[in-house]
Motif scaffolding. Structure first.
Motif, PDB file in Angstrom:
ATOM      1  N   ASN A  48       0.800  -1.224   0.000  1.00 43.14           N
ATOM      2  CA  ASN A  48       0.000   0.000   0.000  1.00 43.14           C
ATOM      3  C   ASN A  48       0.833   1.275   0.000  1.00 43.14           C
ATOM      4  OD1 ASN A  48      -0.190   1.690   2.733  1.00 43.14           O
ATOM      5  ND2 ASN A  48       0.227  -0.437   3.275  1.00 43.14           N
ATOM      6  N   SER A  49       0.203   2.334  -0.553  1.00 42.94           N
ATOM      7  CA  SER A  49       0.730   3.698  -0.425  1.00 42.94           C
ATOM      8  C   SER A  49      -0.385   4.542   0.237  1.00 42.94           C
ATOM      9  CB  SER A  49       1.121   4.258  -1.796  1.00 42.94           C
ATOM     10  OG  SER A  49       0.004   4.275  -2.668  1.00 42.94           O
ATOM     11  N   ILE A  50      -0.984   4.001   1.260  1.00 37.91           N
ATOM     12  CA  ILE A  50      -2.164   4.508   1.968  1.00 37.91           C
ATOM     13  C   ILE A  50      -3.382   4.324   1.054  1.00 37.91           C
ATOM     14  CG2 ILE A  50      -3.227   6.343   3.308  1.00 37.91           C
ATOM     15  CD1 ILE A  50      -0.453   7.605   3.619  1.00 37.91           C
ATOM     16  N   GLU A  51      -3.549   5.240   0.109  1.00 35.18           N
ATOM     17  CA  GLU A  51      -4.405   5.036  -1.058  1.00 35.18           C
ATOM     18  C   GLU A  51      -3.460   5.129  -2.243  1.00 35.18           C
ATOM     19  OE1 GLU A  51      -7.976   5.062  -1.559  1.00 35.18           O
ATOM     20  OE2 GLU A  51      -8.746   5.738   0.371  1.00 35.18           O
ATOM     21  N   GLY A  52      -3.790   4.461  -3.319  1.00 36.38           N
ATOM     22  CA  GLY A  52      -2.917   4.579  -4.482  1.00 36.38           C
ATOM     23  C   GLY A  52      -3.201   3.495  -5.486  1.00 36.38           C
ATOM     24  N   GLY A  53      -2.633   3.653  -6.652  1.00 37.51           N
ATOM     25  CA  GLY A  53      -2.809   2.655  -7.689  1.00 37.51           C
ATOM     26  C   GLY A  53      -1.879   2.951  -8.841  1.00 37.51           C
ATOM     27  N   ALA A  54      -1.919   2.089  -9.841  1.00 35.08           N
ATOM     28  CA  ALA A  54      -1.042   2.288 -10.994  1.00 35.08           C
ATOM     29  C   ALA A  54      -1.653   1.648 -12.223  1.00 35.08           C
ATOM     30  CB  ALA A  54       0.332   1.673 -10.731  1.00 35.08           C
ATOM     31  N   LEU A  55      -1.234   2.140 -13.371  1.00 38.61           N
ATOM     32  CA  LEU A  55      -1.485   1.448 -14.633  1.00 38.61           C
ATOM     33  C   LEU A  55      -0.145   0.949 -15.140  1.00 38.61           C
ATOM     34  CD1 LEU A  55      -4.054   3.803 -16.420  1.00 38.61           C
ATOM     35  CD2 LEU A  55      -4.503   1.701 -15.109  1.00 38.61           C
ATOM     36  N   VAL A  56      -0.150  -0.288 -15.633  1.00 32.65           N
ATOM     37  CA  VAL A  56       1.040  -0.895 -16.222  1.00 32.65           C
ATOM     38  C   VAL A  56       0.672  -1.272 -17.654  1.00 32.65           C
ATOM     39  CG1 VAL A  56       2.789  -2.685 -15.965  1.00 32.65           C
ATOM     40  CG2 VAL A  56       1.575  -1.849 -13.943  1.00 32.65           C
ATOM     41  N   TYR A  57       1.554  -0.948 -18.614  1.00 31.53           N
ATOM     42  CA  TYR A  57       1.209  -1.175 -20.019  1.00 31.53           C
ATOM     43  C   TYR A  57       2.478  -1.363 -20.825  1.00 31.53           C
ATOM     44  CZ  TYR A  57       1.984   3.780 -19.257  1.00 31.53           C
ATOM     45  OH  TYR A  57       2.526   4.967 -18.821  1.00 31.53           O
ATOM     46  N   ASN A  58       2.335  -2.043 -21.949  1.00 31.74           N
ATOM     47  CA  ASN A  58       3.500  -2.330 -22.794  1.00 31.74           C
ATOM     48  C   ASN A  58       3.764  -1.235 -23.817  1.00 31.74           C
ATOM     49  OD1 ASN A  58       4.137  -4.880 -21.644  1.00 31.74           O
ATOM     50  ND2 ASN A  58       2.450  -5.803 -22.785  1.00 31.74           N
ATOM     51  N   ASP A  59       2.700  -0.577 -24.279  1.00 35.07           N
ATOM     52  CA  ASP A  59       2.838   0.386 -25.376  1.00 35.07           C
ATOM     53  C   ASP A  59       3.296   1.745 -24.842  1.00 35.07           C
ATOM     54  OD1 ASP A  59       2.618   2.033 -27.528  1.00 35.07           O
ATOM     55  OD2 ASP A  59       0.449   1.771 -27.819  1.00 35.07           O
ATOM     56  N   PRO A  60       4.533   2.158 -25.131  1.00 37.11           N
ATOM     57  CA  PRO A  60       5.034   3.417 -24.579  1.00 37.11           C
ATOM     58  C   PRO A  60       4.250   4.628 -25.086  1.00 37.11           C
ATOM     59  CG  PRO A  60       6.595   2.497 -26.165  1.00 37.11           C
ATOM     60  CD  PRO A  60       5.514   1.483 -25.992  1.00 37.11           C
ATOM     61  N   ALA A  61       3.525   4.448 -26.205  1.00 31.84           N
ATOM     62  CA  ALA A  61       2.744   5.571 -26.746  1.00 31.84           C
ATOM     63  C   ALA A  61       1.604   5.962 -25.813  1.00 31.84           C
ATOM     64  CB  ALA A  61       2.193   5.197 -28.121  1.00 31.84           C
ATOM     65  N   LEU A  62       1.223   5.045 -24.905  1.00 32.06           N
ATOM     66  CA  LEU A  62       0.137   5.367 -23.976  1.00 32.06           C
ATOM     67  C   LEU A  62       0.578   6.310 -22.860  1.00 32.06           C
ATOM     68  CD1 LEU A  62      -1.732   1.969 -23.385  1.00 32.06           C
ATOM     69  CD2 LEU A  62      -2.698   4.057 -24.374  1.00 32.06           C
ATOM     70  N   ARG A  63       1.890   6.431 -22.663  1.00 32.40           N
ATOM     71  CA  ARG A  63       2.376   7.163 -21.481  1.00 32.40           C
ATOM     72  C   ARG A  63       1.904   8.619 -21.457  1.00 32.40           C
ATOM     73  NH1 ARG A  63       6.189   6.579 -17.303  1.00 32.40           N
ATOM     74  NH2 ARG A  63       7.041   4.618 -18.061  1.00 32.40           N
ATOM     75  N   ASP A  64       2.070   9.328 -22.570  1.00 31.98           N
ATOM     76  CA  ASP A  64       1.691  10.745 -22.606  1.00 31.98           C
ATOM     77  C   ASP A  64       0.187  10.914 -22.426  1.00 31.98           C
ATOM     78  OD1 ASP A  64       4.257  11.486 -22.894  1.00 31.98           O
ATOM     79  OD2 ASP A  64       4.135  11.965 -25.044  1.00 31.98           O
ATOM     80  N   LYS A  65      -0.556  10.027 -23.086  1.00 32.82           N
ATOM     81  CA  LYS A  65      -2.022  10.075 -23.006  1.00 32.82           C
ATOM     82  C   LYS A  65      -2.478   9.910 -21.550  1.00 32.82           C
ATOM     83  CE  LYS A  65      -6.061   9.884 -25.084  1.00 32.82           C
ATOM     84  NZ  LYS A  65      -6.586  11.108 -25.672  1.00 32.82           N
ATOM     85  N   ILE A  66      -1.891   8.908 -20.883  1.00 32.81           N
ATOM     86  CA  ILE A  66      -2.251   8.637 -19.486  1.00 32.81           C
ATOM     87  C   ILE A  66      -1.817   9.799 -18.592  1.00 32.81           C
ATOM     88  CG2 ILE A  66      -1.667   7.145 -17.511  1.00 32.81           C
ATOM     89  CD1 ILE A  66      -1.708   4.767 -19.523  1.00 32.81           C
ATOM     90  N   TYR A  67      -0.644  10.336 -18.884  1.00 33.57           N
ATOM     91  CA  TYR A  67      -0.133  11.471 -18.102  1.00 33.57           C
ATOM     92  C   TYR A  67      -1.115  12.638 -18.171  1.00 33.57           C
ATOM     93  CZ  TYR A  67       3.307  14.787 -16.243  1.00 33.57           C
ATOM     94  OH  TYR A  67       3.957  15.718 -15.474  1.00 33.57           O
ATOM     95  N   ASP A  68      -1.592  12.922 -19.379  1.00 32.21           N
ATOM     96  CA  ASP A  68      -2.518  14.041 -19.557  1.00 32.21           C
ATOM     97  C   ASP A  68      -3.862  13.787 -18.880  1.00 32.21           C
ATOM     98  OD1 ASP A  68      -0.590  15.254 -21.015  1.00 32.21           O
ATOM     99  OD2 ASP A  68      -1.556  14.981 -22.967  1.00 32.21           O
ATOM    100  N   LEU A  69      -4.401  12.586 -19.083  1.00 32.94           N
ATOM    101  CA  LEU A  69      -5.720  12.276 -18.513  1.00 32.94           C
ATOM    102  C   LEU A  69      -5.690  12.292 -16.990  1.00 32.94           C
ATOM    103  CD1 LEU A  69      -6.952   9.434 -20.889  1.00 32.94           C
ATOM    104  CD2 LEU A  69      -8.019  11.678 -20.579  1.00 32.94           C
ATOM    105  N   ARG A  70      -4.535  11.971 -16.412  1.00 31.99           N
ATOM    106  CA  ARG A  70      -4.369  11.946 -14.962  1.00 31.99           C
ATOM    107  C   ARG A  70      -4.315  13.364 -14.387  1.00 31.99           C
ATOM    108  NH1 ARG A  70       1.133   9.092 -13.199  1.00 31.99           N
ATOM    109  NH2 ARG A  70       1.901  11.041 -14.073  1.00 31.99           N
TER     110      ARG A  70
END
Ligand SMILES: *Cc1c(COP(=O)(O)O)cnc(C)c1O
Length: 378
Positions: free
Chosen positions: A192-214
């Motif tokens: 745990n990180s108290i509350e927290g979570g993560a997305l794990v993915y293979n396609d590096p192209a998703l990183r920027d998209k996820i960064y923005d949506l977050r």
């Protein structure tokens, strides 16, 4: 047998050492940056990629927001259907609805209690836009089966891996399967990180998209390109996560010893089923579930109540099924006739207290309370 003097719950959160924590807190406070992707955030994200041996990790303030962002990041056609399991926590179907999609429930596999590939195949329609299976209790879904199905129908797979932190299949992280996997770092989870979570993915192209949506869809100081959300993990959470990461292996070793006690005492008894991990699978040790189908007057519910009388709070994960929740019970796919295996599992599943500090003696006492209720001990 005497009741436990203090209540025994299903888990206890891992806690970092106070000296280490206060040291890191001092650094964070001195830096003046409490959130918005600070230094601890960066260090934690990187540490997770190394710890799990995966390429891309994006951390979140909780697992539910992470799931929501996963659904949005894949740019699914709007107002579609996402096929999922009813045998899960509320966050799974709820995230689908919050993402503007409709959950469709399909039945589970009796061996692993995870979403059945064949049931999903039967539920696919032209409206299906994604599949969201759950690695229930850390038991892996049929990842190869879903990979084949995903290719055949060209539909992405988003795994809810909230229970599967460190689960491996043939030496590879479970997170390598599917388009995206969500992990939860809530205080009740193995890690745990108290509350927290993560997305794990293979396609590096998703990183920027996820960064923005977050981060509200903000890109640069004067431009907002997407309808994002606030999914950012703060520095305090990241500090807890970073320090707790060092404790996971030892905690798993201690849980492994508890599992051995439970197996010895309970597995093989009439009406009791334990879960054994298949060859090549490394367990996360998130939960210790039993399926209880006793032949006598005892039921899962009477065992649960008996444990409570002894101050032991086991949990009936997952009863009731998500398909029985008020917002979903009217769905055609939510009817019990469509979900016979899940309906039975919900009646029979019981998760026992499972955390290192519990200790083997307490686990044996808990097992004996159950045995007595089942009529296996005088
Ligand atoms: C805990 C959990 C979640 C949600 O995680 P949070 O981090 O609490 O938002 C999602 N799915 C399952 C199966 C869970 O157990």
């Amino acid at each position: 047998m005497q009741p436990f003097s203090e209540p025994v719950y299903i888990t206890k959160p891992l806690l970092p050492g106070k000296d280490e924590l206060f040291g890191l807190l001092t650094q964070i406070m001195d830096s003046g940056q409490l959130t918005n992707m600070g230094a601890t955030h960066a260090a934690f994200e990187k540490a997770l990629e190394e710890y799990l041996s995966v390429r891309n990790v994006s951390i979140f303030n909780n697992g539910t927001t992470a799931l929501l962002v996963a659904l949005r990041a894949l740019a699914l056609p709007e107002h579609g259907e996402v096929i999922t399991t009813p045998f899960t926590f509320a966050a799974t179907p709820h995230s689908i609805v919050w993402a503007g999609q409709t959950p469709v429930f399909a039945d589970i596999d009796p061996a692993t209690l995870t979403l059945s590939v064949e049931a999903v195949r039967r539920a696919i329609t032209p409206r299906t836009v994604a599949i969201m299976p759950v690695h229930v209790y850390g038991l892996p879904c049929d990842v190869q089966g879903f990979e084949a199905l995903s290719r055949e129908y060209d539909i992405p797979v988003i795994y809810d891996g909230a229970h599967a932190f460190t689960t491996q299949v043939h030496g590879r992280s479970i997170c390598e399967w599917g388009d995206v996997t969500m992990l939860s770092f809530h205080a009740t989870k193995l890690f745990n990180s108290i509350e927290g979570g993560a997305l794990v993915y293979n396609d590096p192209a998703l990183r920027d998209k996820i960064y923005d949506l977050r981060n509200f869809g903000i890109r640069g100081e004067f431009s907002v390109q997407d309808v994002g959300i606030n999914g950012k993990m703060n520095e305090l959470q990241a500090a807890f996560g970073l320090l707790n990461l060092d404790l996971v292996k030892d905690e798993q070793e201690r849980r492994k010893r508890l599992a051995t006690v439970y197996y010895e005492e309970l597995c093989g008894l009439e009406g009791v089923r334990c879960f054994v991990f298949p060859d090549g699978v490394t367990s996360s040790y998130q939960y210790f579930p039993l399926l209880l189908d006793p032949q006598n007057a005892a039921t899962c519910e009477t065992v649960y109540q008996r444990l409570r009388a002894f101050n032991v709070y086991a949990r009936r994960y997952f009863f009731p099924l998500c398909s029985e929740y008020d917002p979903y019970r009217g769905f055609a796919s939510a009817q019990a006739a469509n979900l016979p295996v899940a309906s039975r599992a919900a009646e029979q599943a019981l998760c026992l207290p499972f955390y290192g500090e519990l200790g083997e003696d307490a686990a044996r006492r808990i097992a004996r309370i159950i045995k007595r209720e089942l009529g296996c001990l005088a």
